[in-house]
Design a protein around this motif. Structure first.
Motif, mmCIF file in Angstrom:
data_model
loop_
_atom_site.group_PDB
_atom_site.id
_atom_site.type_symbol
_atom_site.label_atom_id
_atom_site.label_comp_id
_atom_site.label_asym_id
_atom_site.label_seq_id
_atom_site.Cartn_x
_atom_site.Cartn_y
_atom_site.Cartn_z
ATOM 1 N N VAL A 1 8.458 0.167 45.389
ATOM 2 C CA VAL A 1 9.854 0.589 45.282
ATOM 3 C C VAL A 1 10.732 -0.503 45.906
ATOM 4 C CG1 VAL A 1 11.572 2.308 45.891
ATOM 5 C CG2 VAL A 1 9.209 3.014 45.424
ATOM 6 N N GLN A 2 11.771 -0.887 45.166
ATOM 7 C CA GLN A 2 12.709 -1.891 45.683
ATOM 8 C C GLN A 2 14.118 -1.335 45.641
ATOM 9 O OE1 GLN A 2 12.065 -5.447 43.366
ATOM 10 N NE2 GLN A 2 10.286 -6.028 44.572
ATOM 11 N N LEU A 3 14.855 -1.605 46.691
ATOM 12 C CA LEU A 3 16.242 -1.205 46.776
ATOM 13 C C LEU A 3 17.076 -2.456 47.039
ATOM 14 C CD1 LEU A 3 14.370 1.177 48.207
ATOM 15 C CD2 LEU A 3 16.610 2.233 48.522
ATOM 16 N N GLN A 4 18.119 -2.630 46.272
ATOM 17 C CA GLN A 4 18.972 -3.808 46.394
ATOM 18 C C GLN A 4 20.387 -3.362 46.719
ATOM 19 O OE1 GLN A 4 17.931 -7.140 45.978
ATOM 20 N NE2 GLN A 4 19.971 -7.651 46.742
ATOM 21 N N ALA A 5 20.814 -3.640 47.950
ATOM 22 C CA ALA A 5 22.159 -3.251 48.384
ATOM 23 C C ALA A 5 23.125 -4.411 48.224
ATOM 24 C CB ALA A 5 22.119 -2.792 49.837
ATOM 25 N N SER A 6 24.362 -4.075 47.955
ATOM 26 C CA SER A 6 25.405 -5.095 47.824
ATOM 27 C C SER A 6 26.766 -4.482 48.121
ATOM 28 C CB SER A 6 25.395 -5.687 46.413
ATOM 29 O OG SER A 6 25.676 -4.684 45.461
ATOM 30 N N GLY A 7 27.776 -5.334 48.242
ATOM 31 C CA GLY A 7 29.142 -4.852 48.387
ATOM 32 C C GLY A 7 29.754 -5.048 49.760
ATOM 33 N N GLY A 8 28.974 -5.510 50.723
ATOM 34 C CA GLY A 8 29.528 -5.730 52.048
ATOM 35 C C GLY A 8 30.532 -6.874 52.053
ATOM 36 N N GLY A 9 31.253 -6.983 53.149
ATOM 37 C CA GLY A 9 32.225 -8.059 53.270
ATOM 38 C C GLY A 9 33.020 -7.928 54.552
ATOM 39 N N SER A 10 34.013 -8.789 54.676
ATOM 40 C CA SER A 10 34.898 -8.783 55.846
ATOM 41 C C SER A 10 36.264 -8.255 55.439
ATOM 42 C CB SER A 10 35.025 -10.200 56.407
ATOM 43 O OG SER A 10 33.784 -10.660 56.889
ATOM 44 N N VAL A 11 36.718 -7.227 56.124
ATOM 45 C CA VAL A 11 37.996 -6.602 55.798
ATOM 46 C C VAL A 11 38.771 -6.327 57.074
ATOM 47 C CG1 VAL A 11 37.120 -5.545 53.669
ATOM 48 C CG2 VAL A 11 37.013 -4.270 55.834
ATOM 49 N N GLN A 12 40.040 -5.975 56.885
ATOM 50 C CA GLN A 12 40.879 -5.566 58.002
ATOM 51 C C GLN A 12 40.764 -4.051 58.196
ATOM 52 O OE1 GLN A 12 42.890 -7.643 59.964
ATOM 53 N NE2 GLN A 12 41.751 -9.272 58.914
ATOM 54 N N ALA A 13 41.031 -3.611 59.408
ATOM 55 C CA ALA A 13 41.047 -2.175 59.682
ATOM 56 C C ALA A 13 42.018 -1.476 58.743
ATOM 57 C CB ALA A 13 41.437 -1.924 61.127
ATOM 58 N N GLY A 14 41.599 -0.320 58.244
ATOM 59 C CA GLY A 14 42.431 0.433 57.306
ATOM 60 C C GLY A 14 42.107 0.173 55.853
ATOM 61 N N GLU A 15 41.389 -0.908 55.580
ATOM 62 C CA GLU A 15 41.032 -1.238 54.202
ATOM 63 C C GLU A 15 39.775 -0.480 53.773
ATOM 64 O OE1 GLU A 15 43.068 -5.654 53.836
ATOM 65 O OE2 GLU A 15 40.907 -5.505 54.090
ATOM 66 N N ARG A 16 39.320 -0.771 52.560
ATOM 67 C CA ARG A 16 38.191 -0.020 52.010
ATOM 68 C C ARG A 16 37.175 -0.969 51.392
ATOM 69 N NH1 ARG A 16 41.000 3.391 47.279
ATOM 70 N NH2 ARG A 16 42.279 4.008 49.060
ATOM 71 N N LEU A 17 35.953 -0.449 51.248
ATOM 72 C CA LEU A 17 34.882 -1.165 50.572
ATOM 73 C C LEU A 17 34.048 -0.170 49.785
ATOM 74 C CD1 LEU A 17 33.445 -3.609 53.297
ATOM 75 C CD2 LEU A 17 34.567 -4.281 51.172
ATOM 76 N N LYS A 18 33.319 -0.692 48.820
ATOM 77 C CA LYS A 18 32.352 0.110 48.077
ATOM 78 C C LYS A 18 31.008 -0.595 48.157
ATOM 79 C CE LYS A 18 31.071 1.486 43.378
ATOM 80 N NZ LYS A 18 31.441 1.380 41.947
ATOM 81 N N LEU A 19 30.019 0.100 48.679
ATOM 82 C CA LEU A 19 28.658 -0.420 48.729
ATOM 83 C C LEU A 19 27.853 0.178 47.585
ATOM 84 C CD1 LEU A 19 27.873 -0.174 52.555
ATOM 85 C CD2 LEU A 19 29.097 -1.971 51.293
ATOM 86 N N SER A 20 26.972 -0.634 47.022
ATOM 87 C CA SER A 20 26.106 -0.184 45.938
ATOM 88 C C SER A 20 24.659 -0.445 46.294
ATOM 89 C CB SER A 20 26.455 -0.943 44.649
ATOM 90 O OG SER A 20 27.803 -0.752 44.283
ATOM 91 N N CYS A 21 23.793 0.395 45.776
ATOM 92 C CA CYS A 21 22.355 0.221 45.977
ATOM 93 C C CYS A 21 21.648 0.561 44.678
ATOM 94 C CB CYS A 21 21.856 1.109 47.106
ATOM 95 S SG CYS A 21 20.072 1.022 47.382
ATOM 96 N N VAL A 22 20.980 -0.430 44.119
ATOM 97 C CA VAL A 22 20.221 -0.223 42.893
ATOM 98 C C VAL A 22 18.757 -0.058 43.253
ATOM 99 C CG1 VAL A 22 19.610 -1.161 40.644
ATOM 100 C CG2 VAL A 22 21.885 -1.616 41.600
ATOM 101 N N VAL A 23 18.134 0.961 42.676
ATOM 102 C CA VAL A 23 16.740 1.289 42.972
ATOM 103 C C VAL A 23 15.882 0.920 41.774
ATOM 104 C CG1 VAL A 23 15.200 3.106 43.803
ATOM 105 C CG2 VAL A 23 17.632 3.186 44.366
ATOM 106 N N SER A 24 14.652 0.536 42.034
ATOM 107 C CA SER A 24 13.783 0.056 40.956
ATOM 108 C C SER A 24 13.198 1.173 40.107
ATOM 109 C CB SER A 24 12.636 -0.783 41.545
ATOM 110 O OG SER A 24 11.860 -0.010 42.445
ATOM 111 N N GLU A 25 13.394 2.433 40.526
ATOM 112 C CA GLU A 25 12.945 3.554 39.719
ATOM 113 C C GLU A 25 13.957 4.682 39.843
ATOM 114 O OE1 GLU A 25 9.201 3.724 42.139
ATOM 115 O OE2 GLU A 25 9.673 5.871 42.156
ATOM 116 N N SER A 26 13.713 5.755 39.107
ATOM 117 C CA SER A 26 14.663 6.861 39.097
ATOM 118 C C SER A 26 14.910 7.391 40.503
ATOM 119 C CB SER A 26 14.144 7.992 38.212
ATOM 120 O OG SER A 26 14.977 9.123 38.339
ATOM 121 N N ILE A 27 16.178 7.563 40.836
ATOM 122 C CA ILE A 27 16.492 8.082 42.175
ATOM 123 C C ILE A 27 16.065 9.542 42.315
ATOM 124 C CG2 ILE A 27 18.340 6.423 42.588
ATOM 125 C CD1 ILE A 27 20.360 8.552 41.855
ATOM 126 N N PHE A 28 15.784 10.218 41.217
ATOM 127 C CA PHE A 28 15.289 11.590 41.317
ATOM 128 C C PHE A 28 13.804 11.646 41.655
ATOM 129 C CE2 PHE A 28 18.969 13.669 41.159
ATOM 130 C CZ PHE A 28 19.509 14.112 39.971
#
Length: 114
Positions: A1-28
């Protein structure tokens, strides 16, 4: 099983981010998917979790600001981080739990400057 996370970064307080994680098989295939956060010198802590059946659960510090979701067709989970605070800084890991067997992604760094 492999999980690949992405979406991190440097932001200012009050801002927003979206993190994603793709899995190598069905998440169910997993009983629960989750996001954890780790800060140097501290234990990794659960930030948000989403069971296969049932409502999500959040750490008290992120309730009302973070949202976990999934898209089964994309084999992905997401973490929406809103109204970010400097205390949210850390490495975020996605996690898959299959009957006690734990699988981890490589982590993505979120840095929030005040």
């Amino acid at each position: 099983v492999q999980l690949q996370a992405s979406g991190g970064g440097s932001v200012q307080a009050g801002e927003r981010l979206k993190l994603s994680c793709v899995v190598s098989e069905s998440i169910f295939n997993f009983d629960r998917m989750a996001w954890y956060r780790q800060v140097p010198g501290k234990q990794r802590e659960m930030v948000a979790s989403l069971p296969k059946i049932g409502p999500p659960d959040y750490a008290a510090s992120v309730v009302g600001r973070f949202t976990i979701s999934r898209k089964v067709a994309d084999k992905s989970i997401y973490l929406y981080l809103n109204i970010l605070q400097s205390e949210d800084t850390g490495v975020y890991y996605c996690n898959a739990d299959a009957g006690g067997s734990q699988y981890w992604g490589q982590g993505t760094l979120v840095t929030v400057s005040s």
